[in-house]
Scaffold this motif. Structure first.
Motif, PDB file in Angstrom:
ATOM      1  N   PRO A   1       0.685  -1.194  -0.038  1.00  0.00           N
ATOM      2  CA  PRO A   1       0.116   0.010   0.007  1.00  0.00           C
ATOM      3  C   PRO A   1       0.864   1.284  -0.095  1.00  0.00           C
ATOM      4  O   PRO A   1       0.402   2.484  -0.292  1.00  0.00           O
ATOM      5  CB  PRO A   1      -0.944  -0.038   1.192  1.00  0.00           C
ATOM      6  N   ALA A   2       2.336   1.148   0.266  1.00  0.00           N
ATOM      7  CA  ALA A   2       3.092   2.360   0.209  1.00  0.00           C
ATOM      8  C   ALA A   2       3.649   2.662  -1.213  1.00  0.00           C
ATOM      9  O   ALA A   2       4.182   3.646  -1.467  1.00  0.00           O
ATOM     10  CB  ALA A   2       4.182   2.306   1.218  1.00  0.00           C
ATOM     11  N   MET A   3       3.517   1.641  -2.153  1.00  0.00           N
ATOM     12  CA  MET A   3       3.921   1.678  -3.463  1.00  0.00           C
ATOM     13  C   MET A   3       3.195   2.160  -4.415  1.00  0.00           C
ATOM     14  O   MET A   3       2.878   2.015  -5.597  1.00  0.00           O
ATOM     15  CB  MET A   3       4.549   0.327  -3.609  1.00  0.00           C
ATOM     16  N   TYR A   4       2.540   3.497  -3.838  1.00  0.00           N
ATOM     17  CA  TYR A   4       1.798   4.191  -4.715  1.00  0.00           C
ATOM     18  C   TYR A   4       2.784   5.301  -5.714  1.00  0.00           C
ATOM     19  O   TYR A   4       3.748   5.974  -5.131  1.00  0.00           O
ATOM     20  CB  TYR A   4       0.947   5.230  -4.031  1.00  0.00           C
ATOM     21  N   PHE A   5       2.736   5.258  -6.932  1.00  0.00           N
ATOM     22  CA  PHE A   5       3.359   5.942  -7.869  1.00  0.00           C
ATOM     23  C   PHE A   5       3.101   7.524  -8.073  1.00  0.00           C
ATOM     24  O   PHE A   5       3.419   8.380  -9.169  1.00  0.00           O
ATOM     25  CB  PHE A   5       3.958   5.255  -8.983  1.00  0.00           C
ATOM     26  N   GLY A   6       2.128   7.815  -7.498  1.00  0.00           N
ATOM     27  CA  GLY A   6       1.755   9.263  -7.466  1.00  0.00           C
ATOM     28  C   GLY A   6       0.798   9.763  -8.872  1.00  0.00           C
ATOM     29  O   GLY A   6       0.585   8.819  -9.444  1.00  0.00           O
ATOM     30  N   LEU A   7       0.630  10.920  -8.839  1.00  0.00           N
ATOM     31  CA  LEU A   7      -0.067  11.459 -10.007  1.00  0.00           C
ATOM     32  C   LEU A   7       0.815  12.365 -10.922  1.00  0.00           C
ATOM     33  O   LEU A   7       1.521  13.250 -10.550  1.00  0.00           O
ATOM     34  CB  LEU A   7      -1.037  12.677  -9.558  1.00  0.00           C
ATOM     35  N   MET A   8       1.276  11.557 -11.872  1.00  0.00           N
ATOM     36  CA  MET A   8       2.167  12.218 -13.084  1.00  0.00           C
ATOM     37  C   MET A   8       1.562  12.276 -14.429  1.00  0.00           C
ATOM     38  O   MET A   8       0.518  11.578 -14.710  1.00  0.00           O
ATOM     39  CB  MET A   8       3.217  11.145 -13.063  1.00  0.00           C
ATOM     40  N   GLY A   9       2.039  12.873 -15.255  1.00  0.00           N
ATOM     41  CA  GLY A   9       1.788  12.949 -16.617  1.00  0.00           C
ATOM     42  C   GLY A   9       0.769  13.485 -17.255  1.00  0.00           C
ATOM     43  O   GLY A   9       0.578  14.761 -16.833  1.00  0.00           O
ATOM     44  N   ASP A  10      -0.242  13.035 -17.537  1.00  0.00           N
ATOM     45  CA  ASP A  10      -1.227  13.720 -18.452  1.00  0.00           C
ATOM     46  C   ASP A  10      -2.187  14.657 -17.470  1.00  0.00           C
ATOM     47  O   ASP A  10      -2.514  13.973 -16.167  1.00  0.00           O
ATOM     48  CB  ASP A  10      -2.159  12.707 -19.164  1.00  0.00           C
ATOM     49  N   GLY A  11      -2.198  15.807 -17.515  1.00  0.00           N
ATOM     50  CA  GLY A  11      -2.939  16.573 -16.594  1.00  0.00           C
ATOM     51  C   GLY A  11      -2.274  17.065 -15.122  1.00  0.00           C
ATOM     52  O   GLY A  11      -2.837  17.870 -14.538  1.00  0.00           O
TER      53      GLY A  11
ATOM     54  N   ALA B   1       9.814  13.635   8.469  1.00  0.00           N
ATOM     55  CA  ALA B   1       8.502  13.074   8.842  1.00  0.00           C
ATOM     56  C   ALA B   1       8.584  12.091  10.098  1.00  0.00           C
ATOM     57  O   ALA B   1       9.439  11.472  10.007  1.00  0.00           O
ATOM     58  CB  ALA B   1       7.931  12.641   7.624  1.00  0.00           C
ATOM     59  N   VAL B   2       7.495  12.277  11.085  1.00  0.00           N
ATOM     60  CA  VAL B   2       7.496  11.340  12.096  1.00  0.00           C
ATOM     61  C   VAL B   2       6.249  10.695  11.976  1.00  0.00           C
ATOM     62  O   VAL B   2       5.191  11.560  11.694  1.00  0.00           O
ATOM     63  CB  VAL B   2       7.667  12.186  13.348  1.00  0.00           C
ATOM     64  N   LEU B   3       6.114   9.467  12.114  1.00  0.00           N
ATOM     65  CA  LEU B   3       4.783   8.649  12.330  1.00  0.00           C
ATOM     66  C   LEU B   3       4.807   8.420  13.719  1.00  0.00           C
ATOM     67  O   LEU B   3       5.532   8.056  14.429  1.00  0.00           O
ATOM     68  CB  LEU B   3       4.865   7.449  11.346  1.00  0.00           C
ATOM     69  N   THR B   4       3.380   8.351  14.111  1.00  0.00           N
ATOM     70  CA  THR B   4       3.249   8.216  15.658  1.00  0.00           C
ATOM     71  C   THR B   4       3.109   6.642  15.709  1.00  0.00           C
ATOM     72  O   THR B   4       2.753   5.665  14.715  1.00  0.00           O
ATOM     73  CB  THR B   4       1.869   8.622  15.833  1.00  0.00           C
ATOM     74  N   LYS B   5       2.841   6.171  17.043  1.00  0.00           N
ATOM     75  CA  LYS B   5       2.737   5.008  17.433  1.00  0.00           C
ATOM     76  C   LYS B   5       1.653   4.383  16.950  1.00  0.00           C
ATOM     77  O   LYS B   5       1.403   3.006  16.765  1.00  0.00           O
ATOM     78  CB  LYS B   5       2.850   4.840  18.829  1.00  0.00           C
ATOM     79  N   GLU B   6       0.494   5.016  16.773  1.00  0.00           N
ATOM     80  CA  GLU B   6      -0.677   4.573  16.327  1.00  0.00           C
ATOM     81  C   GLU B   6      -0.548   4.017  14.809  1.00  0.00           C
ATOM     82  O   GLU B   6      -1.613   3.324  14.506  1.00  0.00           O
ATOM     83  CB  GLU B   6      -1.713   5.647  16.219  1.00  0.00           C
ATOM     84  N   CYS B   7       0.269   4.368  14.009  1.00  0.00           N
ATOM     85  CA  CYS B   7       0.594   4.026  12.779  1.00  0.00           C
ATOM     86  C   CYS B   7       1.040   2.591  12.526  1.00  0.00           C
ATOM     87  O   CYS B   7       2.303   2.660  12.481  1.00  0.00           O
ATOM     88  CB  CYS B   7       1.391   4.959  11.900  1.00  0.00           C
ATOM     89  N   THR B   8       0.294   1.744  12.934  1.00  0.00           N
ATOM     90  CA  THR B   8       0.823   0.175  13.090  1.00  0.00           C
ATOM     91  C   THR B   8       0.698  -0.898  11.840  1.00  0.00           C
ATOM     92  O   THR B   8       1.017  -1.780  11.619  1.00  0.00           O
ATOM     93  CB  THR B   8      -0.228  -0.541  14.145  1.00  0.00           C
ATOM     94  N   THR B   9       0.086  -0.146  10.817  1.00  0.00           N
ATOM     95  CA  THR B   9       0.229  -0.839   9.547  1.00  0.00           C
ATOM     96  C   THR B   9       0.533   0.068   8.172  1.00  0.00           C
ATOM     97  O   THR B   9       0.540   1.383   8.676  1.00  0.00           O
ATOM     98  CB  THR B   9      -1.639  -1.072   9.150  1.00  0.00           C
ATOM     99  N   VAL B  10       0.762  -0.292   7.319  1.00  0.00           N
ATOM    100  CA  VAL B  10       1.196   0.311   6.058  1.00  0.00           C
ATOM    101  C   VAL B  10       0.243   1.375   5.834  1.00  0.00           C
ATOM    102  O   VAL B  10       0.357   2.744   5.291  1.00  0.00           O
ATOM    103  CB  VAL B  10       1.549  -0.615   5.058  1.00  0.00           C
ATOM    104  N   GLN B  11      -1.179   0.827   5.732  1.00  0.00           N
ATOM    105  CA  GLN B  11      -2.311   1.892   5.377  1.00  0.00           C
ATOM    106  C   GLN B  11      -2.592   3.041   6.307  1.00  0.00           C
ATOM    107  O   GLN B  11      -2.398   4.330   5.881  1.00  0.00           O
ATOM    108  CB  GLN B  11      -3.722   0.986   5.277  1.00  0.00           C
ATOM    109  N   LYS B  12      -2.207   2.743   7.454  1.00  0.00           N
ATOM    110  CA  LYS B  12      -2.404   4.034   8.583  1.00  0.00           C
ATOM    111  C   LYS B  12      -1.091   4.774   8.365  1.00  0.00           C
ATOM    112  O   LYS B  12      -1.263   6.151   8.482  1.00  0.00           O
ATOM    113  CB  LYS B  12      -2.428   3.357   9.966  1.00  0.00           C
TER     114      LYS B  12
END
Lengths: 365, 365
Positions: free
Chosen positions: A226-236, A301-312
């Protein structure tokens, strides 16, 4: 040469063949697969066709593949298809989304089989799998590089408590011939070729960012997908050629937080042709300015303890992108929203991943 | 082979020959220098004789050297000689103290000239000088390794503002043949030899610690000299074989604070013989336990803004050693005092270094 009593064989053994998908973004016929046939034929390919969906992309016979064009992406994701880039290789991450496998190997269609200094063909996929199945060592640097490799180990002074390593999430491979330079460097050094074969795999230390290139890349989808998102690029969009960079920075911050490792080095592929530096400059222009603010942002960037999954972790990062990068350009507000859409799409197709932080890969030391 | 119109010559060009001393700790005749003759003869050697000062150490003819034995150390440093170890290669740091040069290369007397994969002899000293004269890149990882090397550069996604790099303080070289393993690893893998030539130099990222080996090491004495103290080891001490590790950890924390770089990789030397693992285990025993607490200590050590010179950094670190490591063993109280004595001895022989933070090396890109 193989004697009757040995198991050696001209064909490479397809490791993890039921657990790995090969993702290829393309706009053309996939003739490049011919050279990879002995290595890729046992695996399932996910081809993400970019650009005009009415165009036919020819895939050589004998490969097991699915092909998704823009119509397929729109049909499968509905309104959430807005998070998938168009006319940019960033569209490849759609393949990560629809895969059902534990591992992904993604490669560009202008990348061919490289040879090692002895002239032997390099089985890039096999090396990536080795990298992913062996642990990483992000907490302390080993001067003999990958300590799990044959003929190497941890050197004197390496703390014993750290020798088990951590699960490896990403394996970043390199390129012989055409190096992955930005447009200004391409323009300044049009003839530079990478001829140096560096026989090493190493873990990028915790807290250190690097430029992740999507040309020759493998990862544990279950650990970090879920962290391997390649973002918004290209057209538009006001930017291109930063898709893999964006994914790499987000991914590294999250791996550092969750205790996963990222490796770079072997395997090499042969990168056949340089893209047009003038076209690239146009795509990169904004990114060259913006990255000067993005790097300090990700470094702090710091992630909190509550961030226990990739999604969070990823949703938390999207909030920070909105809050801190929105002032650079409204593009980052749109990108932050797309990050949320991406995670929603991921969860829709793959489940919410509430258990994903408990998954570990199976280190073969 | 050299034509009359070229400057090529069978003899290597001695770079920085008036600005670099070679420091060699030894207890035996220095026959190993014969193999290094074409490389070392133009330079000044500082030989630190360990053990019985009445023993004669033979140096092959033709070398320009000074030799210091224990009597010399005691005479030159008086009561401060207590900070120099006895019966341990840690005594080598006395050579750093009495040198008047900008650069130091230190090498063990069981290290010989290695060959690269093409069979060509490696001029280790020349590579170290290159490493030291080129900047380092500790703030962001470059996937093609040293970006200043011929045929390489910064890859796409590397922030332009970081491409000037920072001055390089330390160049850590590696070893073919006998790897630098601790006693337990030596015992477990008595036959392991390092045969892998990794053709790379890389910067150890900021915030990352590594095990610095003193066997094949060069540094900019003007930039970082007062931090290169090899601690109290050997005779009368509860620990040995952690001299270079200690120096490496202290040095790295200080380089990170002052903005200097540390490189590892090339050059290789040929390490001829493994030391006795049983003897080593006895020396290392305490260190193997203690390093589990030392690493977190150094990983979390913070130096204040007031620490503007290497000396100030080092004295601040000695205070933290006393306060935080004294509880592990009284040895660390003694070591903290010796760190202070070392800096006093340094200042006595070299001046207080109030300006040393303004010194930069002269990067030749």
């Amino acid at each position: 040469m193989a004697g009757g009593a040995t198991f050696s064989d001209a064909k490479p053994t397809p490791i993890l063949k039921d657990e790995l998908d090969i993702v290829i973004p393309t706009i053309r016929n996939l003739d490049f697969l011919e050279m990879w046939r002995p290595y890729f034929e046992p695996y399932h390919l996910i081809i993400v066709q970019d650009g005009d969906p009415s165009r036919t992309v020819r895939v050589p016979d004998g490969f097991d593949y699915e092909l998704f064009n823009r119509n397929d992406i729109n049909r499968i994701l509905g309104p959430k298809a807005s998070c998938i880039s168009f006319k940019d290789s960033a569209c490849r991450c759609f393949g990560y989304l629809v895969s059902k496998k534990k591992y992904i190997f993604t490669i560009d269609d202008d990348c061919f089989v490289a040879k090692d200094p002895s002239g032997k063909e390099i089985n890039a996929l096999e090396q990536h799998v080795k990298n992913l199945l062996n642990p990483s060592t992000p907490l302390f640097f080993n001067t003999l590089y990958d300590p799990y490799r044959e003929g190497a180990d941890f050197v004197r002074g390496y703390p014993f408590s750290l020798r088990e390593g951590v699960p490896t999430a990403v394996s970043h491979g390199l390129w012989l011939n055409i190096p992955d330079y930005d447009a200004p460097t391409q323009l300044a050094k049009p003839l530079e070729r990478n001829t140096r074969f560096v026989d090493a795999v190493l873990t990028i230390p915790k807290g250190t960012l690097f430029p992740m290139c999507g040309m020759n890349l493998a990862f544990n989808r279950q650990l970090i997908g879920p962290a391997m998102y390649f973002g918004l690029m290209g057209d538009g969009q006001p930017i291109g050629r930063y898709d893999d960079m964006w994914a790499g920075w987000c991914m590294k911050v999250i791996c550092d937080h969750l205790g996963y490792g990222v490796k770079t080095g072997l395997p090499y592929i042969w990168h056949s042709k340089a893209s047009n530096p003038f076209v690239n400059l146009k795509k990169e222009y904004n990114g060259i300015f913006w990255q000067e603010e993005l790097i300090p942002f990700f470094q702090s960037a710091v992630l909190t303890k509550e961030c226990t999954t990739v999604q969070k972790c990823y949703l938390e990062l999207s909030k920070q992108v909105k809050a801190k990068l929105g002032k650079i350009d409204p593009y980052f507000l749109k990108l932050a929203d797309a990050m949320v859409t991406w995670v929603e799409a991921w969860d829709e197709l793959n489940g919410s991943g509430e258990n994903s932080s408990n998954l570990t890969n199976d280190p073969e030391k």
